[in-house]
Enzyme design. Structure first.
Site, mmCIF file in Angstrom:
data_model
loop_
_atom_site.group_PDB
_atom_site.id
_atom_site.type_symbol
_atom_site.label_atom_id
_atom_site.label_comp_id
_atom_site.label_asym_id
_atom_site.label_seq_id
_atom_site.Cartn_x
_atom_site.Cartn_y
_atom_site.Cartn_z
ATOM 1 N N ILE A 148 1.915 -5.136 8.253
ATOM 2 C CA ILE A 148 3.340 -4.829 8.387
ATOM 3 C C ILE A 148 3.568 -3.333 8.236
ATOM 4 C CG2 ILE A 148 5.647 -5.277 7.463
ATOM 5 C CD1 ILE A 148 4.463 -7.879 6.279
ATOM 6 N N MET A 206 0.844 -1.188 0.000
ATOM 7 C CA MET A 206 0.000 0.000 0.000
ATOM 8 C C MET A 206 0.882 1.241 0.000
ATOM 9 S SD MET A 206 -2.907 -1.054 2.794
ATOM 10 C CE MET A 206 -1.705 -1.671 3.968
ATOM 11 N N GLY A 264 1.684 4.237 4.498
ATOM 12 C CA GLY A 264 2.509 3.362 3.666
ATOM 13 C C GLY A 264 2.889 2.067 4.342
ATOM 14 N N SER A 265 2.535 0.931 3.776
ATOM 15 C CA SER A 265 2.710 -0.320 4.490
ATOM 16 C C SER A 265 2.415 -1.505 3.574
ATOM 17 C CB SER A 265 1.794 -0.332 5.709
ATOM 18 O OG SER A 265 0.521 0.178 5.359
ATOM 19 N N ARG A 266 2.197 -2.661 4.198
ATOM 20 C CA ARG A 266 2.008 -3.887 3.436
ATOM 21 C C ARG A 266 1.161 -4.865 4.249
ATOM 22 N NH1 ARG A 266 7.241 -7.525 1.600
ATOM 23 N NH2 ARG A 266 6.364 -9.559 2.113
#
Length: 218
Positions: free
Chosen positions: A156, A98, A186-188
């Protein structure tokens, strides 16, 4: 535009910070052209912050055996891995990155219940780094479907993300597409699926949380 509750907490703080910084620079740089540019930059920044915390309405069609995308973003990993925390065996990992421009609401990928939860403090490597799934700050959430299939979702943190939120508790019932969490800036999100799952996405595909079919379970 509906705002997520994380934004309702954060946006006023960002507005105060941005306004204070603008006033400081306004007095330090007494040039009209620069002041206009600073004002425009401050407005654009606040628009982006507000947009980041948007929480669009999602209608997820209930479908047995379907695993929906838990987040909006881009598929960056599809591979067989050993998952040693919850399943303790080999799984198919599907990872969605993301960017700060994506919706950061996380949604339940399946219908069932929350079966496991664990928070891990850690590093803040960039979210696409191969070791971010095991080394970064993260939460691991196990879901058990009504048919008894277990899947793991891992939220994450990335290089910018500094807050991971997951709201349900172990034992709570889940519907497909239900909003369950949020990752800031911002991440995953990783999914760990059974080896016989029929994967419906490929590397580079763009997903929408609660709408894109990632896989079907047997």
């Amino acid at each position: 535009m509906r705002l997520h509750k994380e934004g309702i907490k954060m946006i006023p703080l960002m507005a105060v910070f941005t306004g204070g910084l603008y006033v400081l620079l306004y007095w330090l740089i007494p040039f009209a052209a620069v002041q206009i540019i600073l004002a425009i930059a401050a407005v654009i920044f606040m628009v982006l912050v507000i947009r980041f915390f948007r929480d669009p309405k999602v209608i997820t069609p209930p479908r047995d055996g379907v695993v929906y995308a838990p987040a909006e973003g881009k598929v960056v990993v599809i591979e067989r891995v050993y998952e040693g925390e919850y399943h303790k065996d080999d799984r198919i990992q599907v990872s969605i990155f993301m960017s700060p421009l994506n919706v950061h609401v996380n949604r339940s990928p399946v219908k069932g219940k929350v079966d496991f939860f664990q928070y891990h403090p850690g590093k803040f490597l960039v979210a696409w780094h191969p070791k971010s799934s095991t080394d970064n700050e993260r939460t691991s959430v196990g879901f058990k479907t009504e048919n008894g299939v277990n899947i793991l979702m891992r939220q994450i943190a990335g290089a910018v993300a500094r807050r991971i939120a997951f709201y349900p508790s172990i034992g709570d019932p889940m519907e497909q597409g239900t909003s369950v969490g949020f990752i800031r800036f911002g991440s995953r999100v990783d999914l760990f699926l059974p080896l016989d799952a029929d994967i419906k996405v490929k590397i580079g595909d763009l997903t929408k949380g609660g709408e894109t079919e990632v896989a079907t379970l047997k």
